[in-house]
Design a protein around this motif. Sequence first.
Motif, mmCIF file in Angstrom:
data_model
loop_
_atom_site.group_PDB
_atom_site.id
_atom_site.type_symbol
_atom_site.label_atom_id
_atom_site.label_comp_id
_atom_site.label_asym_id
_atom_site.label_seq_id
_atom_site.Cartn_x
_atom_site.Cartn_y
_atom_site.Cartn_z
ATOM 1 N N THR A 152 0.866 -1.197 -0.098
ATOM 2 C CA THR A 152 0.066 0.025 0.129
ATOM 3 C C THR A 152 0.870 1.345 0.033
ATOM 4 O O THR A 152 0.651 2.292 -0.597
ATOM 5 C CB THR A 152 -0.965 0.040 1.312
ATOM 6 O OG1 THR A 152 -1.537 -1.174 1.149
ATOM 7 C CG2 THR A 152 -1.924 1.082 1.075
ATOM 8 N N SER A 196 0.952 4.171 -2.834
ATOM 9 C CA SER A 196 0.946 5.819 -2.426
ATOM 10 C C SER A 196 1.935 6.548 -3.175
ATOM 11 O O SER A 196 1.773 7.513 -3.662
ATOM 12 C CB SER A 196 0.877 6.129 -0.864
ATOM 13 O OG SER A 196 -0.332 5.516 -0.342
ATOM 14 N N ARG A 228 -5.444 8.638 -0.412
ATOM 15 C CA ARG A 228 -5.373 7.437 0.277
ATOM 16 C C ARG A 228 -6.353 6.458 -0.173
ATOM 17 O O ARG A 228 -6.021 5.331 -0.143
ATOM 18 C CB ARG A 228 -5.644 7.732 1.876
ATOM 19 C CG ARG A 228 -5.255 6.422 2.580
ATOM 20 C CD ARG A 228 -4.004 6.056 2.569
ATOM 21 N NE ARG A 228 -4.008 4.515 3.452
ATOM 22 C CZ ARG A 228 -2.904 4.015 3.779
ATOM 23 N NH1 ARG A 228 -1.514 4.810 3.691
ATOM 24 N NH2 ARG A 228 -2.856 2.842 4.185
ATOM 25 N N THR A 237 -5.411 2.599 -1.664
ATOM 26 C CA THR A 237 -5.830 1.335 -1.110
ATOM 27 C C THR A 237 -6.338 0.584 -2.086
ATOM 28 O O THR A 237 -6.223 -0.785 -2.349
ATOM 29 C CB THR A 237 -6.786 1.740 -0.297
ATOM 30 O OG1 THR A 237 -6.110 2.263 0.984
ATOM 31 C CG2 THR A 237 -7.220 0.289 0.483
ATOM 32 N N ALA A 257 -3.524 -0.975 -4.646
ATOM 33 C CA ALA A 257 -2.935 -1.968 -4.049
ATOM 34 C C ALA A 257 -3.838 -3.158 -4.147
ATOM 35 O O ALA A 257 -3.189 -4.318 -4.202
ATOM 36 C CB ALA A 257 -2.410 -1.484 -2.627
ATOM 37 N N CYS A 258 -5.142 -2.949 -3.769
ATOM 38 C CA CYS A 258 -6.114 -4.026 -3.771
ATOM 39 C C CYS A 258 -6.160 -4.847 -4.958
ATOM 40 O O CYS A 258 -6.056 -6.007 -5.238
ATOM 41 C CB CYS A 258 -7.561 -3.763 -3.261
ATOM 42 S SG CYS A 258 -7.505 -3.673 -1.393
ATOM 43 N N ASP A 311 -4.878 -0.929 4.598
ATOM 44 C CA ASP A 311 -4.070 -1.383 4.062
ATOM 45 C C ASP A 311 -4.414 -2.587 3.262
ATOM 46 O O ASP A 311 -5.035 -3.470 3.661
ATOM 47 C CB ASP A 311 -2.746 -1.780 4.976
ATOM 48 C CG ASP A 311 -2.300 -0.660 5.531
ATOM 49 O OD1 ASP A 311 -1.988 0.583 4.943
ATOM 50 O OD2 ASP A 311 -1.790 -0.737 6.664
ATOM 51 N N ALA A 312 -3.924 -2.711 2.026
ATOM 52 C CA ALA A 312 -4.372 -3.886 1.135
ATOM 53 C C ALA A 312 -3.784 -5.136 1.667
ATOM 54 O O ALA A 312 -4.396 -6.303 1.446
ATOM 55 C CB ALA A 312 -4.009 -3.663 -0.329
#
Length: 495
Positions: free
Chosen positions: A259, A263, A321, A325, A328-329, A439-440
């Motif tokens: 994550t 960012s 943010r 997320t 990252a997911c 967080d992922a």
Amino acid sequence: MQSCPDLVAAEDVLLFVNAAITATGQREFRSGAAEQQLSLDFLHEYVRVNYRPLYAASLALDINDHNAALIVRRLLETAGEATADGRRTEGRLIAARLARLPAPRVYRLFRALRAAGVNNRRTRAIIRDWVAARPDPALDAVKYRAGLTCAARHAHLPLHGPGEDGGELGDFLFAPRRRKYFDTPLLDAWRRAHYEQGALYELPFTVAEGFAAAHGIGRRAFLERIAPRMTRRERLRVQESARVHGAEVDRDLTGMPLTRLASYVLGLPLDDRAARRAELTGALRAAARRTAGARAGTWGRVAAVLDDSYSTTGSRQKRRRPLATALACHFLLEALAEEYLPLWTSGRRDALLARPYGPTPLGMRVLDALEYAPERLVIVSDGWDNAPPGLAGEVLRVWRTRLDPRGATSVVHLNPVYDAEDFTVRRLSPVVPTAGVRDAEDLPALVQLARFAEGRTGLTELRAHLDERVRQFLAADGEPVREEGAAVREEGAAG
């Protein structure tokens, strides 16, 4: 059959857990910082008073650092309310969680405890043990001098004053001019840096930065010379500053958490992302594979609806943010799935060039995802379905009640934004479980936790889940765990 009080208790605890995962007391896209803080303070007080054992057990879950520190503070402030067994359990959980928190946040917590006058025996013991376990006391003394000084005074540590009892570290903290030099190289480098420019390059970056400004050293020259002393995160943080001043700072994306890496990528201009496509995509996929571990490729046919609407801009404190997320997911789900279909709300197909844009047509994207006939559907969104409003909820209701009542397709909604007004994360539909996500890396665990939000399980099942997480959490720190689950259950029954 679960009793009504048990179901209410389970809902209360899940409400708090979702808040503790997502909320940080900072401004969000649709609510201000004051609203966030007021809402979060109420939830902490409510759950601590009514479900103290479960409140403490939440330290073993994937909650964010802000809420972990709040829980520790409130448990220590009200230590007298805990039972004898509860104090032992709480003490182990607090120690294990503090060991995982970043040092600056722990030192801020210690300062808050001192300001609040919390100085019971357990608090002093926890501060003493945490400071004693620090791997490099000299580094802490230089980098976090104010925090360590406060902790030493508050917990009456042996280094609380100058002289033989405190030793060299005590003199450094409380009477640095007492000695003409220090035997510890780092401490002496700090002393010399006041008048010797070369000495500042022996210090940690954040400390050396202040000395460089005091000596009038140019930014470019300073960054190039201090680069070997910088951490990976510091190098990424000063990339833009270094580019402006013409300095070259090597970047290292290997080993970065998923994550945080997402960012960083979103903070780059679109042209830079396109130019560095192979490097950035490779780093994101490598981080996703590390996170997936043995679960890689085991989730079968997966579809994801990913929100990149304008509201994923976030706020000044949490810039992009929600989008980070979601990005990252996306890469983690790609690693977990055997077959994978990503659907962004904007209609984009290039995840690397994602940016906040447009409305949130979740309903249309959910229809597209269900047409793919996935085994799992994961929706990552703040839940503000507005194009048209409410379509996603209606689609999910019809799908679950009429077209797929047996649940052949598992659907879960992960929401990265805390809704201060409702004291939880916004849901899309009562028939689909929703869990907060920050967080992922926590996605697999949150998918498991989300099943409790369907309203079909009560406090017994939730407490058993928390017992197991507590055992795993303490086992990772080498703590004795045989009695922990029983202690949580017994206290819960007593409460």
